[in-house]
Design a protein around this motif. Structure first.
Motif, PDB file in Angstrom:
ATOM      1  N   GLY A  35      41.163  40.652  42.971  1.00 47.77           N
ATOM      2  CA  GLY A  35      40.960  40.183  41.631  1.00 47.77           C
ATOM      3  C   GLY A  35      41.697  40.922  40.582  1.00 47.77           C
ATOM      4  N   ASP A  36      41.865  39.943  39.176  1.00 53.83           N
ATOM      5  CA  ASP A  36      42.394  40.637  37.954  1.00 53.83           C
ATOM      6  C   ASP A  36      41.561  41.234  37.160  1.00 53.83           C
ATOM      7  OD1 ASP A  36      44.618  40.093  36.279  1.00 53.83           O
ATOM      8  OD2 ASP A  36      44.146  38.052  36.476  1.00 53.83           O
ATOM      9  N   ASN A  37      42.779  41.723  36.349  1.00 54.37           N
ATOM     10  CA  ASN A  37      41.590  42.543  35.295  1.00 54.37           C
ATOM     11  C   ASN A  37      40.745  41.977  34.911  1.00 54.37           C
ATOM     12  OD1 ASN A  37      44.706  44.665  35.856  1.00 54.37           O
ATOM     13  ND2 ASN A  37      45.276  43.426  34.027  1.00 54.37           N
ATOM     14  N   ALA A  68      38.055  42.002  36.666  1.00 50.02           N
ATOM     15  CA  ALA A  68      36.935  41.317  37.960  1.00 50.02           C
ATOM     16  C   ALA A  68      35.943  42.163  38.491  1.00 50.02           C
ATOM     17  CB  ALA A  68      38.019  41.291  39.080  1.00 50.02           C
ATOM     18  N   LYS A 119      36.837  45.021  40.007  1.00 49.81           N
ATOM     19  CA  LYS A 119      37.236  46.565  40.817  1.00 49.81           C
ATOM     20  C   LYS A 119      37.146  47.977  41.115  1.00 49.81           C
ATOM     21  CE  LYS A 119      41.729  45.076  41.474  1.00 49.81           C
ATOM     22  NZ  LYS A 119      42.010  44.303  40.092  1.00 49.81           N
ATOM     23  N   HIS A 135      46.153  43.852  43.936  1.00 49.71           N
ATOM     24  CA  HIS A 135      46.249  42.038  42.775  1.00 49.71           C
ATOM     25  C   HIS A 135      47.605  41.316  43.257  1.00 49.71           C
ATOM     26  CE1 HIS A 135      45.115  44.683  39.184  1.00 49.71           C
ATOM     27  NE2 HIS A 135      45.026  43.698  38.015  1.00 49.71           N
ATOM     28  N   LEU A 168      37.579  39.359  44.128  1.00 50.82           N
ATOM     29  CA  LEU A 168      35.856  39.805  43.060  1.00 50.82           C
ATOM     30  C   LEU A 168      36.480  39.033  41.309  1.00 50.82           C
ATOM     31  CD1 LEU A 168      35.243  43.056  42.848  1.00 50.82           C
ATOM     32  CD2 LEU A 168      33.980  40.885  43.619  1.00 50.82           C
ATOM     33  N   ARG A 169      35.767  37.725  40.995  1.00 51.35           N
ATOM     34  CA  ARG A 169      36.292  37.047  39.775  1.00 51.35           C
ATOM     35  C   ARG A 169      35.175  37.364  38.763  1.00 51.35           C
ATOM     36  NH1 ARG A 169      40.015  34.781  38.309  1.00 51.35           N
ATOM     37  NH2 ARG A 169      40.745  33.660  40.102  1.00 51.35           N
ATOM     38  N   LEU A 170      35.433  38.303  37.472  1.00 45.19           N
ATOM     39  CA  LEU A 170      34.659  37.709  36.644  1.00 45.19           C
ATOM     40  C   LEU A 170      33.128  38.898  36.707  1.00 45.19           C
ATOM     41  CD1 LEU A 170      35.124  34.853  34.940  1.00 45.19           C
ATOM     42  CD2 LEU A 170      36.080  37.234  33.929  1.00 45.19           C
ATOM     43  N   GLU A 224      34.078  36.053  45.246  1.00 44.05           N
ATOM     44  CA  GLU A 224      34.506  34.413  44.740  1.00 44.05           C
ATOM     45  C   GLU A 224      34.768  33.750  46.127  1.00 44.05           C
ATOM     46  OE1 GLU A 224      38.510  31.854  43.343  1.00 44.05           O
ATOM     47  OE2 GLU A 224      36.804  32.365  41.896  1.00 44.05           O
ATOM     48  N   GLY A 242      43.394  32.481  40.849  1.00 41.65           N
ATOM     49  CA  GLY A 242      42.570  31.609  39.319  1.00 41.65           C
ATOM     50  C   GLY A 242      43.341  29.998  39.912  1.00 41.65           C
TER      51      GLY A 242
END
Length: 305
Positions: free
Chosen positions: A59-61, A63, A65, A225, A240-242, A246, A265
C-alpha cells in the motif's frame, strides 16, 4: 533452543506444538478496523497468517499499513471487527502480550544500539545471567556462543560478533533482527518495510532470510511498497488503499503485472487514461483499462468471510 520447546521471549518456553485455528491459521483479522475519533484509519480488513507462509501487505503512504501493524503487534486495539490468535478472539493491551503469543515485529529502525556489539544487541532486554542473587552477572560467553549459533542457523556468518552493530550493512542488521525474533520464540514475524532503504544487493539478502524464516515454519507478514520484492517471496497478497482492502489474493490468483497495477493505483490511472492521453509527453499505452482491474477486486470481495 531447547529439545522440548522453543526459547521464548525473556526466557519463556513456547511449546513446539501450538494450538492453531481449524484451518491452520495463527493470526486472523475479520472485518477489522480502527478509528481515531472521527478519523477512520482502517475499515473492513480481512487477513489470515498461516505457518510457513509469507503474507505480503502492500500500500502507498496513508493506506493503513502502519495501523494494521500496530493492531497485530499490540500497540493499538481494533475498534471494529475481530482479531483472533489460534482461533480465539484477543485484544492486546501491550506489545508484551503479543510477544507472549509469539507475535514479533521488526520495525524499520530495528530498535538496536549502533555502538553496542552484535551479540549484545541480539540479547538486548533479554540478557542471560549467571550466579546467585544478589551477585548475578551477565553470562557473556554463553550469549556470544548462542548468538553465533542462532545466526549461523539462519545462514548468517559474521566474522566478529564484537563489532558494533552499526558497522554492519543495512541488510545485515535486518537479518540479525530477524534471527533474534526467531530465537525468542516468534511464530508470526511482522517485517515493516525491511527493504525500503536498501540497495538491490542488500534487498536480495533480506529477501533470502525472509524465505529462510518461512522455511522454518514461521508465518511472515511482509509490509512493503515494492510489488517486485513481494512477488519474489510472497504466498498471499493484500493491497490496502485509503484504509480498505483493495486486493486480497493468493499467488496463483494474481500476476505480478496485476499486483503492480493495484499497488501503483491502477484503477485511478485507468479512470484518468482518457484525460492523460491528451497531455503531450505522457505515454498511456501501457496503462491498464478499467476492465482489466475488475476481476481481482471482485475476487477479493468474494473471498472475504
Amino acid at each position: 533452543m531447547t529439545s522440548n520447546g522453543t526459547q521464548g521471549t525473556h526466557g519463556a518456553i513456547l511449546a513446539d506444538t501450538v494450538p492453531e485455528g481449524s484451518d491452520g491459521t495463527i493470526v486472523e483479522l475479520r472485518n477489522a478496523g480502527k478509528s481515531y475519533g472521527n478519523i477512520r484509519a482502517l475499515h473492513g480488513v480481512d487477513l489470515k497468517v498461516h505457518p510457513g507462509k509469507v503474507t505480503c501487505v502492500l500500500g502507498d503512504n496513508g493506506a493503513g499499513k502502519s495501523t494494521l501493524i500496530k493492531i497485530i503487534s499490540g500497540l493499538h486495539q481494533h475498534t471494529e471487527g475481530e482479531f483472533l490468535v489460534d482461533g480465539a478472539p484477543v485484544r492486546f493491551s501491550t506489545p508484551r502480550e503479543a510477544l507472549d503469543k509469539g507475535i514479533a515485529t521488526v520495525y524499520q529502525d530495528l530498535a538496536v544500539v549502533p555502538l553496542m556489539p552484535v551479540w549484545r544487541n541480539f540479547f538486548l532486554g533479554s540478557e542471560m545471567t549467571k550466579g546467585p542473587w544478589p551477585l548475578r552477572r551477565l553470562d557473556i560467553e554463553r550469549m556470544k556462543k548462542t548468538a553465533d549459533e542462532e545466526l549461523r542457523n539462519m545462514g548468517i556468518v559474521l566474522d566478529d560478533l564484537e563489532q558494533p552493530i552499526g558497522t554492519l550493512s543495512g541488510g545485515q542488521r535486518q537479518c540479525v533482527a530477524i534471527a533474534r525474533a526467531v530465537y525468542f520464540g516468534a511464530r508470526v514475524l511482522i517485517l515493516d518495510e525491511p527493504t525500503a532503504a536498501l540497495g538491490v544487493k542488500q534487498s536480495g539478502v533480506v529477501l533470502k532470510y525472509i524465505a529462510a524464516a518461512r522455511d522454518r515454519g514461521l508465518g511472515v507478514i511482509f509490509i512493503t511498497h515494492n510489488p517486485h520484492h513481494a512477488y519474489m517471496v510472497g504466498d498471499h497478497f493484500s493491497v490496502l488503499r485509503l484504509g480498505t482492502m483493495e486486493l486480497n489474493a493468493s499467488r496463483d490468483e494474481v500476476s505480478l503485472e496485476e499486483l503492480t497495477n493495484h499497488m501503483a493505483g491502477g484503477s485511478e490511472l485507468a479512470a484518468l487514461k482518457h484525460e492523460l492521453s491528451q497531455v503531450r509527453g505522457v505515454d498511456v499505452e501501457e496503462l491498464p483499462e478499467a476492465g482489466d482491474l475488475k476481476a481481482p477486486v471482485a475476487m477479493a470481495k468474494d473471498d472475504a468471510p
